[in-house]
Write a protein that holds these residues in place. Structure first.
Motif, PDB file in Angstrom:
ATOM      1  N   ASP A   3     -44.541   0.654 -14.940  1.00  0.00           N
ATOM      2  CA  ASP A   3     -43.570   1.185 -15.905  1.00  0.00           C
ATOM      3  C   ASP A   3     -44.316   2.091 -16.867  1.00  0.00           C
ATOM      4  OD1 ASP A   3     -41.355  -0.262 -14.883  1.00  0.00           O
ATOM      5  OD2 ASP A   3     -42.131  -2.065 -15.836  1.00  0.00           O
ATOM      6  N   VAL A   4     -43.957   3.362 -16.826  1.00  0.00           N
ATOM      7  CA  VAL A   4     -44.692   4.344 -17.617  1.00  0.00           C
ATOM      8  C   VAL A   4     -43.813   4.893 -18.728  1.00  0.00           C
ATOM      9  CG1 VAL A   4     -46.138   6.416 -17.501  1.00  0.00           C
ATOM     10  CG2 VAL A   4     -45.766   5.048 -15.446  1.00  0.00           C
ATOM     11  N   GLN A   5     -44.369   4.975 -19.901  1.00  0.00           N
ATOM     12  CA  GLN A   5     -43.691   5.620 -21.022  1.00  0.00           C
ATOM     13  C   GLN A   5     -44.572   6.777 -21.469  1.00  0.00           C
ATOM     14  OE1 GLN A   5     -41.676   2.901 -23.576  1.00  0.00           O
ATOM     15  NE2 GLN A   5     -42.118   4.157 -25.360  1.00  0.00           N
ATOM     16  N   VAL A   6     -43.953   7.939 -21.585  1.00  0.00           N
ATOM     17  CA  VAL A   6     -44.712   9.125 -21.967  1.00  0.00           C
ATOM     18  C   VAL A   6     -44.184   9.643 -23.300  1.00  0.00           C
ATOM     19  CG1 VAL A   6     -45.380  11.479 -21.323  1.00  0.00           C
ATOM     20  CG2 VAL A   6     -45.034   9.754 -19.539  1.00  0.00           C
ATOM     21  N   ALA A   7     -45.083   9.888 -24.218  1.00  0.00           N
ATOM     22  CA  ALA A   7     -44.699  10.489 -25.500  1.00  0.00           C
ATOM     23  C   ALA A   7     -45.510  11.764 -25.689  1.00  0.00           C
ATOM     24  CB  ALA A   7     -44.976   9.514 -26.641  1.00  0.00           C
ATOM     25  N   GLY A   8     -44.797  12.867 -25.816  1.00  0.00           N
ATOM     26  CA  GLY A   8     -45.467  14.150 -26.004  1.00  0.00           C
ATOM     27  C   GLY A   8     -44.865  14.898 -27.156  1.00  0.00           C
ATOM     28  N   PRO A   9     -45.334  16.113 -27.402  1.00  0.00           N
ATOM     29  CA  PRO A   9     -44.840  16.902 -28.535  1.00  0.00           C
ATOM     30  C   PRO A   9     -43.332  17.174 -28.442  1.00  0.00           C
ATOM     31  CG  PRO A   9     -46.651  18.029 -27.395  1.00  0.00           C
ATOM     32  CD  PRO A   9     -46.373  16.774 -26.636  1.00  0.00           C
ATOM     33  N   LYS A  10     -42.791  17.147 -27.218  1.00  0.00           N
ATOM     34  CA  LYS A  10     -41.366  17.461 -27.075  1.00  0.00           C
ATOM     35  C   LYS A  10     -40.497  16.257 -26.783  1.00  0.00           C
ATOM     36  CE  LYS A  10     -41.969  22.292 -26.006  1.00  0.00           C
ATOM     37  NZ  LYS A  10     -41.849  23.353 -25.015  1.00  0.00           N
ATOM     38  N   GLY A  11     -41.016  15.091 -27.057  1.00  0.00           N
ATOM     39  CA  GLY A  11     -40.185  13.907 -26.897  1.00  0.00           C
ATOM     40  C   GLY A  11     -40.771  12.866 -25.969  1.00  0.00           C
ATOM     41  N   GLN A  12     -39.919  11.879 -25.679  1.00  0.00           N
ATOM     42  CA  GLN A  12     -40.381  10.762 -24.873  1.00  0.00           C
ATOM     43  C   GLN A  12     -39.646  10.700 -23.551  1.00  0.00           C
ATOM     44  OE1 GLN A  12     -40.202   7.077 -26.999  1.00  0.00           O
ATOM     45  NE2 GLN A  12     -41.768   7.708 -28.460  1.00  0.00           N
ATOM     46  N   SER A  13     -40.294  10.096 -22.572  1.00  0.00           N
ATOM     47  CA  SER A  13     -39.618   9.857 -21.300  1.00  0.00           C
ATOM     48  C   SER A  13     -40.161   8.571 -20.699  1.00  0.00           C
ATOM     49  CB  SER A  13     -39.845  11.022 -20.345  1.00  0.00           C
ATOM     50  OG  SER A  13     -41.221  11.197 -20.102  1.00  0.00           O
ATOM     51  N   LYS A  14     -39.367   8.021 -19.793  1.00  0.00           N
ATOM     52  CA  LYS A  14     -39.768   6.791 -19.122  1.00  0.00           C
ATOM     53  C   LYS A  14     -39.620   6.984 -17.634  1.00  0.00           C
ATOM     54  CE  LYS A  14     -38.730   3.043 -22.316  1.00  0.00           C
ATOM     55  NZ  LYS A  14     -37.821   1.933 -22.586  1.00  0.00           N
ATOM     56  N   VAL A  15     -40.543   6.421 -16.888  1.00  0.00           N
ATOM     57  CA  VAL A  15     -40.416   6.480 -15.440  1.00  0.00           C
ATOM     58  C   VAL A  15     -41.047   5.219 -14.848  1.00  0.00           C
ATOM     59  CG1 VAL A  15     -42.592   7.739 -15.081  1.00  0.00           C
ATOM     60  CG2 VAL A  15     -40.770   7.931 -13.390  1.00  0.00           C
ATOM     61  N   THR A  16     -40.486   4.782 -13.734  1.00  0.00           N
ATOM     62  CA  THR A  16     -41.060   3.637 -13.038  1.00  0.00           C
ATOM     63  C   THR A  16     -41.621   4.102 -11.709  1.00  0.00           C
ATOM     64  OG1 THR A  16     -39.580   2.056 -14.082  1.00  0.00           O
ATOM     65  CG2 THR A  16     -40.558   1.390 -12.009  1.00  0.00           C
ATOM     66  N   LEU A  17     -42.900   3.864 -11.503  1.00  0.00           N
ATOM     67  CA  LEU A  17     -43.537   4.208 -10.232  1.00  0.00           C
ATOM     68  C   LEU A  17     -43.524   2.979  -9.332  1.00  0.00           C
ATOM     69  CD1 LEU A  17     -46.811   6.112 -11.303  1.00  0.00           C
ATOM     70  CD2 LEU A  17     -44.610   7.095 -10.639  1.00  0.00           C
ATOM     71  N   ARG A  18     -43.077   3.204  -8.093  1.00  0.00           N
ATOM     72  CA  ARG A  18     -43.189   2.144  -7.090  1.00  0.00           C
ATOM     73  C   ARG A  18     -44.001   2.686  -5.941  1.00  0.00           C
ATOM     74  NH1 ARG A  18     -39.360  -1.720  -8.553  1.00  0.00           N
ATOM     75  NH2 ARG A  18     -37.845  -0.847  -9.991  1.00  0.00           N
ATOM     76  N   ARG A  19     -44.849   1.845  -5.351  1.00  0.00           N
ATOM     77  CA  ARG A  19     -45.617   2.229  -4.204  1.00  0.00           C
ATOM     78  C   ARG A  19     -44.818   3.079  -3.238  1.00  0.00           C
ATOM     79  NH1 ARG A  19     -50.463  -0.028  -2.749  1.00  0.00           N
ATOM     80  NH2 ARG A  19     -50.905  -1.571  -4.321  1.00  0.00           N
ATOM     81  N   PRO A  20     -45.286   4.188  -2.702  1.00  0.00           N
ATOM     82  CA  PRO A  20     -46.599   4.784  -2.953  1.00  0.00           C
ATOM     83  C   PRO A  20     -46.569   5.909  -4.008  1.00  0.00           C
ATOM     84  CG  PRO A  20     -45.619   5.805  -1.033  1.00  0.00           C
ATOM     85  CD  PRO A  20     -44.573   4.883  -1.621  1.00  0.00           C
ATOM     86  N   ALA A  21     -45.530   5.977  -4.830  1.00  0.00           N
ATOM     87  CA  ALA A  21     -45.443   7.051  -5.837  1.00  0.00           C
ATOM     88  C   ALA A  21     -46.642   6.988  -6.776  1.00  0.00           C
ATOM     89  CB  ALA A  21     -44.151   6.911  -6.628  1.00  0.00           C
ATOM     90  N   ARG A  22     -47.107   8.128  -7.246  1.00  0.00           N
ATOM     91  CA  ARG A  22     -48.296   8.120  -8.101  1.00  0.00           C
ATOM     92  C   ARG A  22     -48.284   9.209  -9.155  1.00  0.00           C
ATOM     93  NH1 ARG A  22     -53.059   8.002  -4.689  1.00  0.00           N
ATOM     94  NH2 ARG A  22     -54.162   8.945  -6.435  1.00  0.00           N
ATOM     95  N   SER A  23     -47.269  10.058  -9.132  1.00  0.00           N
ATOM     96  CA  SER A  23     -47.288  11.190 -10.063  1.00  0.00           C
ATOM     97  C   SER A  23     -46.313  10.982 -11.212  1.00  0.00           C
ATOM     98  CB  SER A  23     -46.942  12.473  -9.298  1.00  0.00           C
ATOM     99  OG  SER A  23     -47.016  13.562 -10.185  1.00  0.00           O
ATOM    100  N   VAL A  24     -46.804  11.179 -12.426  1.00  0.00           N
ATOM    101  CA  VAL A  24     -45.966  11.041 -13.619  1.00  0.00           C
ATOM    102  C   VAL A  24     -45.852  12.413 -14.269  1.00  0.00           C
ATOM    103  CG1 VAL A  24     -45.804  10.013 -15.918  1.00  0.00           C
ATOM    104  CG2 VAL A  24     -46.722   8.680 -14.006  1.00  0.00           C
ATOM    105  N   LYS A  25     -44.621  12.864 -14.479  1.00  0.00           N
ATOM    106  CA  LYS A  25     -44.418  14.120 -15.197  1.00  0.00           C
ATOM    107  C   LYS A  25     -44.703  13.892 -16.673  1.00  0.00           C
ATOM    108  CE  LYS A  25     -41.224  16.916 -12.591  1.00  0.00           C
ATOM    109  NZ  LYS A  25     -39.816  17.096 -12.261  1.00  0.00           N
ATOM    110  N   LEU A  26     -45.419  14.810 -17.258  1.00  0.00           N
ATOM    111  CA  LEU A  26     -45.730  14.674 -18.675  1.00  0.00           C
ATOM    112  C   LEU A  26     -44.749  15.494 -19.495  1.00  0.00           C
ATOM    113  CD1 LEU A  26     -49.631  14.925 -18.406  1.00  0.00           C
ATOM    114  CD2 LEU A  26     -48.238  12.867 -18.604  1.00  0.00           C
ATOM    115  N   ALA A  27     -44.112  14.856 -20.445  1.00  0.00           N
ATOM    116  CA  ALA A  27     -43.163  15.557 -21.317  1.00  0.00           C
ATOM    117  C   ALA A  27     -43.923  16.542 -22.174  1.00  0.00           C
ATOM    118  CB  ALA A  27     -42.427  14.538 -22.182  1.00  0.00           C
ATOM    119  N   ARG A  28     -43.470  17.781 -22.185  1.00  0.00           N
ATOM    120  CA  ARG A  28     -44.187  18.781 -22.996  1.00  0.00           C
ATOM    121  C   ARG A  28     -43.202  19.534 -23.868  1.00  0.00           C
ATOM    122  NH1 ARG A  28     -47.022  22.747 -21.376  1.00  0.00           N
ATOM    123  NH2 ARG A  28     -45.741  23.451 -19.686  1.00  0.00           N
TER     124      ARG A  28
END
Ligand SMILES: [Zn+2]
Length: 196
Positions: A171-196
């Motif tokens: 369970d990934v939570q991303v906080a960047g200059p343009k806000g927050q986002s959440k994403v859940t990675l399940r095998r075999p996913a591995r890439s998280v978009k970074l909020a910008r």
């Protein structure tokens, strides 16, 4: 003749599962084997990653090691997490962002009781509570990357599934200059978009 036993069995299994889940929930709140949490933050030229994982995900047990083999496994887990960029990186960012690892901290009071006092001062009471749980134990890690071109940060490649076979969900939570986002990675996913 056998028919009535099937629904009964089903019901029994469902009840047992619900009970086990409730117990796990009561024992450790967010502690769920197979799952872990990543908090990713971008601030200025810094990218930070905070990880909280049940020790079971990394090691297969959640207590101090008892045998030489367990001690070796525990030492390997700690060494690997403290050098996340070695070999196949645990975390990789866009090459264009030119990020380099500037800090890696790993806290596991159960595996390193001697470090407990240091950990307490470094991370407040969190490290201490981790050591007091009788049945479950977490490992906390935090990483800081310095990026020469933070504007080029687009994605974070997470290599944890490759490194740790027991992990199923992140369970990934991303906080960047343009806000927050959440994403859940399940095998075999591995890439998280970074909020910008
Ligand atoms: Zn546990």
């Amino acid at each position: 003749m056998n028919r009535p036993t099937l629904p009964w069995l089903k019901c029994c299994v469902a009840t047992a599962l619900a009970c086990a889940c409730a117990m796990a929930w009561a024992a450790g709140k967010a502690h769920e084997h197979g799952a872990l949490r990543l908090d990713v933050a971008i601030e200025g030229n810094k990218l930070t990653i905070a990880m909280e994982a049940p020790l079971d995900n990394l090691l297969g047990f959640e207590r101090a090691p008892r045998t030489d083999a367990e001690r070796k496994a525990a030492a390997e887990v700690l060494a690997r997490l403290r050098s996340p960029a070695q070999g196949r990186p645990l975390f990789a960012t866009d090459v264009a962002a030119q990020c380099t690892l500037s800090k890696a901290e790993v806290l596991s009071p159960v595996l390193e009781p001697a470090a407990r006092a240091d950990a307490r001062t470094a991370a407040g009471t969190q490290a201490a509570t981790g050591a007091n749980k009788e049945e479950h134990a977490d490992l906390e890690a935090s990483y800081e990357f310095s990026c020469a071109q933070p504007g080029e940060l687009r994605s974070l490649d997470v290599g944890l599934f490759d490194a740790y076979k027991r992990m199923q969900r992140i369970d990934v939570q991303v906080a960047g200059p343009k806000g927050q986002s959440k994403v859940t990675l399940r095998r075999p996913a591995r890439s998280v978009k970074l909020a910008r």
